[in-house]
Design an enzyme around this catalytic site. Sequence first.
Site, PDB file in Angstrom:
ATOM      1  CE1 TYR A 115       8.617   7.485  18.330  1.00  0.00           C
ATOM      2  CE2 TYR A 115      10.536   6.021  18.316  1.00  0.00           C
ATOM      3  CZ  TYR A 115       9.830   7.205  17.647  1.00  0.00           C
ATOM      4  OH  TYR A 115      10.094   7.706  16.474  1.00  0.00           O
ATOM      5  CD  GLU A 142       4.189   7.326  16.685  1.00  0.00           C
ATOM      6  OE1 GLU A 142       4.784   7.388  15.768  1.00  0.00           O
ATOM      7  OE2 GLU A 142       2.917   6.484  16.918  1.00  0.00           O
ATOM      8  CG  ASP A 184       5.723  33.269  15.103  1.00  0.00           C
ATOM      9  OD1 ASP A 184       6.067  32.828  16.086  1.00  0.00           O
ATOM     10  OD2 ASP A 184       5.987  33.122  14.205  1.00  0.00           O
ATOM     11  CB  THR A 217      10.677  29.708  20.297  1.00  0.00           C
ATOM     12  OG1 THR A 217      10.734  30.989  20.677  1.00  0.00           O
ATOM     13  CG2 THR A 217      10.513  29.520  18.595  1.00  0.00           C
ATOM     14  CE  LYS A 225      13.215  33.216  18.698  1.00  0.00           C
ATOM     15  NZ  LYS A 225      13.329  31.803  18.211  1.00  0.00           N
ATOM     16  NE  ARG A 246      17.520  25.564  18.904  1.00  0.00           N
ATOM     17  CZ  ARG A 246      17.798  26.870  18.773  1.00  0.00           C
ATOM     18  NH1 ARG A 246      18.369  27.551  19.620  1.00  0.00           N
ATOM     19  NH2 ARG A 246      17.207  27.577  18.052  1.00  0.00           N
TER      20      ARG A 246
HETATM   21  C1  LIG Z   1       8.929  35.024  14.756  1.00  0.00           C
HETATM   22  C2  LIG Z   1       9.469  33.814  14.612  1.00  0.00           C
HETATM   23  N1  LIG Z   1       8.686  32.543  14.400  1.00  0.00           N
HETATM   24  C3  LIG Z   1       8.945  31.176  14.185  1.00  0.00           C
HETATM   25  C4  LIG Z   1      10.414  31.183  14.343  1.00  0.00           C
HETATM   26  C5  LIG Z   1      10.954  29.779  14.362  1.00  0.00           C
HETATM   27  O1  LIG Z   1      11.397  29.090  15.181  1.00  0.00           O
HETATM   28  P1  LIG Z   1      12.362  27.738  15.423  1.00  0.00           P
HETATM   29  O2  LIG Z   1      13.776  28.418  14.956  1.00  0.00           O
HETATM   30  O3  LIG Z   1      12.404  27.212  16.643  1.00  0.00           O
HETATM   31  O4  LIG Z   1      11.676  27.004  14.280  1.00  0.00           O
HETATM   32  C6  LIG Z   1      11.309  32.292  14.916  1.00  0.00           C
HETATM   33  C7  LIG Z   1      12.762  31.962  15.085  1.00  0.00           C
HETATM   34  O5  LIG Z   1      13.374  32.673  15.513  1.00  0.00           O
HETATM   35  C8  LIG Z   1      10.741  33.454  14.828  1.00  0.00           C
HETATM   36  O6  LIG Z   1      11.462  34.578  15.372  1.00  0.00           O
END
Ligand SMILES: Cc1ncc(COP(=O)(O)O)c(C=O)c1O
Length: 412
Positions: free
Chosen positions: A59, A61, A205, A231, A234, A240
């Site tokens: 743990y 935090e 994003d 993320t 990918k 993950r």
């Molecule tokens: C553009 C985009 N934003 C956010 C996410 C969210 O990722 P997660 O599935 O890890 O929550 C994805 C997932 O495919 C994505 O393609």
Amino acid sequence: MSVVPVIEADVLRRQDPELAEILLGELARQSTTLQLIAAENFSSPAVLAALGSPLANKYAEGYPGARHHGGCEIVDVAERVAVERAKALFGAEHANVQAHSGSSAVLAAYAALLRPGDTVLALGLPYGGHLTHGSPANFSGRWFDFVGYGVDAETGTVDYAQVRSLARLHRPKAIVCGSIACPRHIDYALFREVADEVGAYLIADAAHPIGLVAGGAAPNPVPYADIVCATTHKVLRGPRGGMLLCGSELAERVDRAVFPFTQGGAQMHTIAAKAVAFGEAATPAFTAYAHQVVANARVLAAGLAGEGFVVTTGGTDTHLITVDPLPLGVDGRAARGQLAAAGLVLDCCPLPHGDSRGLRLGTAAVTTQGMGEGEMATIAALLAGVLRGRVDTRRARDEVRGLVGGFPPYPS
Ligand SMILES: Cc1ncc(COP(=O)(O)O)c(C=O)c1O
């Protein structure tokens, strides 16, 4: 090192054969079918080892040096290593590696910059915006006032003129750029220019392209965006999870938005696995991999076009391809099922005119397996053969097995 240490050590098999069977079944599925889901990849045995390590027990935090729990001296080092590697990899002044997922990273970015009710401009969901970009089923659509831009119906690329006009009209507090389905590079400089013109924050994003950025095969949003969300699982090929990158002026706001605002204890095994993945991504081998991912995607896109699929934007700059299979006599939803039965695993996705009957494919996983341009041509022919009824399901399954048999994701 074993691929799935728990299984190879036989501990799980002895203690819980039911679960061992399930894990091995999934390993067999991944090894005997073709993984063309653009968001997936095969993490290395080293990443899996970190994930399956005793760091999962801890743990922690808070942040390194300022934890709410005792005994964090070792995991603190792991998190510092992950942060430093992420900063170096992407040229960022600050990195937060605690976000549990891409969605958690986006939530934290909004929490750092916005108040409920603020207006946000993002790619509309029918055109490839993610759920976190304003879906009414998601926190984003409920807590913020989202305005959606689209893609050019002819070219399939982001409609930058519309981004500018909607930004002028709505004066959003933040603009989000990023997509689940855009095969082309995003013009981050242009988004920055529009954001500056209307006094908005820019959130990139980069969940999809971040691995290509790491390998030098896609433009880096870090110099342009106030916050980059991503993320780690990918093309980047890590565990993950999510992460956020920003300048030092937003570092504290971003960290507090992750913990304690939107998350609790950090998942130290995942953070260690992210560190391993960042280490791998900094190698020349990963740079070569990222470029091969794009080369493979281009050949696959050309092969699909040759087979009669309508390829959105006419091709790709990335790992991702979207196509309309209708000229082959089937829409995306039916096609996905037919292809899955034949061992060709991929997703449906939106098409530029805004319906969700396209197909999305990615080359991250097959490239990790070692496939090259020759295999991409074979895959394009297989996909078309199944949908046109030239190859029946059983023969297609055999062909897929034969193909992937030469490229085991985890040779043991
Ligand atoms: C553009 C985009 N934003 C956010 C996410 C969210 O990722 P997660 O599935 O890890 O929550 C994805 C997932 O495919 C994505 O393609």
